[in-house]
Design a protein around this motif. Sequence first.
Motif, PDB file in Angstrom:
ATOM      1  N   ASP A  43      72.560 -26.244  48.180  1.00  0.00           N
ATOM      2  CA  ASP A  43      71.878 -25.941  49.416  1.00  0.00           C
ATOM      3  C   ASP A  43      71.492 -24.619  49.554  1.00  0.00           C
ATOM      4  OD1 ASP A  43      74.758 -25.314  49.443  1.00  0.00           O
ATOM      5  OD2 ASP A  43      74.643 -24.691  51.505  1.00  0.00           O
ATOM      6  N   GLY A  51      67.977 -26.740  49.080  1.00  0.00           N
ATOM      7  CA  GLY A  51      68.249 -28.118  48.683  1.00  0.00           C
ATOM      8  C   GLY A  51      67.853 -28.257  47.299  1.00  0.00           C
ATOM      9  N   ASN A  81      64.043 -34.681  52.823  1.00  0.00           N
ATOM     10  CA  ASN A  81      64.122 -33.276  52.385  1.00  0.00           C
ATOM     11  C   ASN A  81      62.969 -32.853  51.335  1.00  0.00           C
ATOM     12  OD1 ASN A  81      66.573 -32.716  54.009  1.00  0.00           O
ATOM     13  ND2 ASN A  81      67.458 -34.297  52.756  1.00  0.00           N
ATOM     14  N   THR A  85      60.190 -29.949  51.424  1.00  0.00           N
ATOM     15  CA  THR A  85      60.284 -28.760  50.428  1.00  0.00           C
ATOM     16  C   THR A  85      58.930 -28.756  49.785  1.00  0.00           C
ATOM     17  OG1 THR A  85      62.611 -29.184  50.160  1.00  0.00           O
ATOM     18  CG2 THR A  85      61.765 -27.742  48.748  1.00  0.00           C
ATOM     19  N   ASN A 117      63.413 -32.049  59.650  1.00  0.00           N
ATOM     20  CA  ASN A 117      62.372 -31.837  58.584  1.00  0.00           C
ATOM     21  C   ASN A 117      60.654 -32.299  59.062  1.00  0.00           C
ATOM     22  OD1 ASN A 117      63.887 -31.397  56.256  1.00  0.00           O
ATOM     23  ND2 ASN A 117      64.656 -33.190  56.386  1.00  0.00           N
ATOM     24  N   ASP A 290      74.709 -32.579  55.081  1.00  0.00           N
ATOM     25  CA  ASP A 290      74.018 -33.127  55.944  1.00  0.00           C
ATOM     26  C   ASP A 290      74.433 -34.841  55.985  1.00  0.00           C
ATOM     27  OD1 ASP A 290      71.357 -35.146  54.109  1.00  0.00           O
ATOM     28  OD2 ASP A 290      72.736 -34.081  53.002  1.00  0.00           O
ATOM     29  N   GLY A 323      69.579 -30.415  52.535  1.00  0.00           N
ATOM     30  CA  GLY A 323      69.084 -31.387  53.618  1.00  0.00           C
ATOM     31  C   GLY A 323      69.669 -30.892  54.884  1.00  0.00           C
TER      32      GLY A 323
END
Length: 341
Positions: A43, A51, A81, A85, A117, A290, A323
């Motif tokens: 993380d 992540g 996620n 990202t 997100n 998460d 996440g």
Amino acid sequence: MPRIDTLLSSFPRAPLLSQPTPLERLDRLSEELDVDLWIKRDDLTGLSFGGNKTRQLEFYVGAARAAEADAILITGAVQSNFARTAAVAAAKYGMQAVLQREERVPGMDPLYYSNGNVFLSDILGAEAMSYPEGEDEAGADAALEARAEELRAAGRRPYIIPLGLGHPPLGALGYVQGGAELASQIGGFDAAVVPSGSGATHGGFLTGVRLAGITAPVYGICVRRVADQQKARLEQVTAELAKLMNIPRPFAGADILTWDGALAPGYGRAGPATREALQRMAAAEGILLDPVYSAKTFAGLLGLLAEGTIRKGQKVLLLHTGGLPALFAYQNELGFGSVTP
């Protein structure tokens, strides 16, 4: 067998990762559970909430830059996620991000579609697309290709990060490196527990630790499919990964271990085991998980321990894949301080 860094050296790579990520002993949970419990903190990979996808994107973005791409296209769940990202990585390297949001989790409330997100991706200025189905990987990839063709017609140079099987698992190389990184930190363990969804993290990690000489079992906790379906997927992913690196696969099929006891009520939904695991980790160690991946993974570890597959006294490794932005989209689903958006 060549060294792992030699095996990976021929693949273009875009620096994104803060590494090595920390490895921490969970002292209170070790005492409570009567195991020697360690957590690999992916993380904390950096790049805007970190992540596991950061490791994978180093290779995808590396390939995109080598192709002189100016846009990255990716598909995933609404609260993906990976998509978030990818949007961060695209911004870092001056590319447009196109994120396709699949309807994988029915029955979610408006908070799911506006926070977490989604909120972060909108801040980043990513283009959003919708795809009405959640179990149609070929169709989702085809929709991305259609958008990429539109961009090409406009003189752009898009790069697609594919979802479905049948494409080289380039992102899994990130966890070949990640497994080797862990081996250098921990030396060895008796069992590892990792999330198993697309198969890139699970398959890459298993390959990496085997190449590093660790033979302990690696349990993939199913977050999307039942165990037999996930094992079949991992067979294909790891075979293609070995082919990509031009090596024999460094383990037999019997080493691919999947467990689905924490999967219910399905992908992207937080059942009682997931909720309890999330709160137990937070209360005991001050570490947030998460609801889609890492809490189910810890629930899986607890389940494997309860059934005796992981035994008391063993040294156990838990991979935390991050996440955390999704927590804010799952506030009502989890029931902690529920709000009406």
